[in-house]
Design an enzyme around this catalytic site. Structure first.
Site, PDB file in Angstrom:
ATOM      1  N   ARG A  71       7.476  -5.590  -6.887  1.00 47.97           N
ATOM      2  CA  ARG A  71       7.297  -6.981  -6.370  1.00 47.97           C
ATOM      3  C   ARG A  71       6.283  -7.641  -8.226  1.00 47.97           C
ATOM      4  O   ARG A  71       7.096  -8.977  -7.756  1.00 47.97           O
ATOM      5  CB  ARG A  71       6.006  -7.136  -5.031  1.00 47.97           C
ATOM      6  CG  ARG A  71       6.486  -6.684  -3.989  1.00 47.97           C
ATOM      7  CD  ARG A  71       5.096  -7.701  -2.913  1.00 47.97           C
ATOM      8  NE  ARG A  71       4.038  -6.453  -3.411  1.00 47.97           N
ATOM      9  CZ  ARG A  71       3.034  -6.650  -2.619  1.00 47.97           C
ATOM     10  NH1 ARG A  71       3.179  -7.368  -1.450  1.00 47.97           N
ATOM     11  NH2 ARG A  71       1.576  -6.549  -2.009  1.00 47.97           N
ATOM     12  N   GLU A 108      -4.876   7.854  -5.757  1.00 49.95           N
ATOM     13  CA  GLU A 108      -5.871   8.058  -5.422  1.00 49.95           C
ATOM     14  C   GLU A 108      -5.917   9.215  -4.271  1.00 49.95           C
ATOM     15  O   GLU A 108      -5.970   9.823  -3.512  1.00 49.95           O
ATOM     16  CB  GLU A 108      -6.844   7.840  -4.409  1.00 49.95           C
ATOM     17  CG  GLU A 108      -5.601   6.315  -3.561  1.00 49.95           C
ATOM     18  CD  GLU A 108      -5.156   5.459  -4.640  1.00 49.95           C
ATOM     19  OE1 GLU A 108      -4.769   4.098  -3.241  1.00 49.95           O
ATOM     20  OE2 GLU A 108      -5.416   5.609  -5.287  1.00 49.95           O
TER      21      GLU A 108
END
Length: 184
Positions: A71, A108
């Site tokens: 994006r 993460e």
């Protein structure tokens, strides 16, 4: 935009962005709220105003605008055009033919890598990094490090929105970071 319609700027632009970006809960995984920018991209006047505003906030002249897959490409390319700068795609690993420069980084939930063609980054190039969302800052930090390894000067990072409840800005300490919309 009609002749009678005022251009979107300031708080009117921020309100329009906020109204057009959809929050999609539990996508792509449970617990994540995905920020869908496709309604914003489909609104011609709003999309044009976002590009103009992102370009207007750049701290100084720019040679290249780097956009991260995927994006970030959508925003970085028209911002580059608006600035009269070149566009530099920063790709996920394995998407560019060699030679490439690569930066691995931790997320993460695992690890990832970004790559670019180092021969497209002349030493001393002033580069603006553009992406749609600043979240944990992992991709942005890796992109900055990769550009610096290639000899570029990163003049700033520009985002459509900053998820302020995540630590993205802290991973970019020492860099000029701008976002049109703060999401807390």
């Amino acid at each position: 935009m009609t002749a009678q319609e005022a251009p979107l700027t300031g708080s009117a632009l921020i309100e329009r962005i906020d109204a057009l970006v959809r929050s999609v809960p539990d996508y792509p995984t449970p617990g994540v709220v995905f920020k869908d920018i496709t309604p914003l991209l489909a609104d011609g006047p709003a999309f044009a105003a976002v590009v103009r505003e992102m370009a207007a906030r750049v701290p100084g002249p720019v040679d290249l605008v780097a956009g991260m897959e995927a994006r970030g490409f959508i925003l970085a390319a028209p911002v580059a055009k608006e600035l009269g700068a070149g566009f530099l795609p920063v790709r996920k690993a394995g998407k560019l033919p060699g030679p490439t420069a690569r930066r691995d980084y931790s997320l993460e939930y695992g690890a990832a890598s970004v790559e670019l063609h180092p021969f497209t980054v002349p030493a001393g190039s002033r580069v603006l990094v553009v992406d749609d969302v600043l979240a944990t800052g992992g991709t942005a930090a890796a992109t900055v490090e990769l550009l610096q390894e290639c000899g570029a000067e990163v003049v700033g990072l520009s985002f459509l929105m900053d998820l302020t409840f995540l630590p993205g800005r802290s991973r970019l300490a020492g860099h000029h970071v701008d976002a049109l919309l703060q999401v807390g």
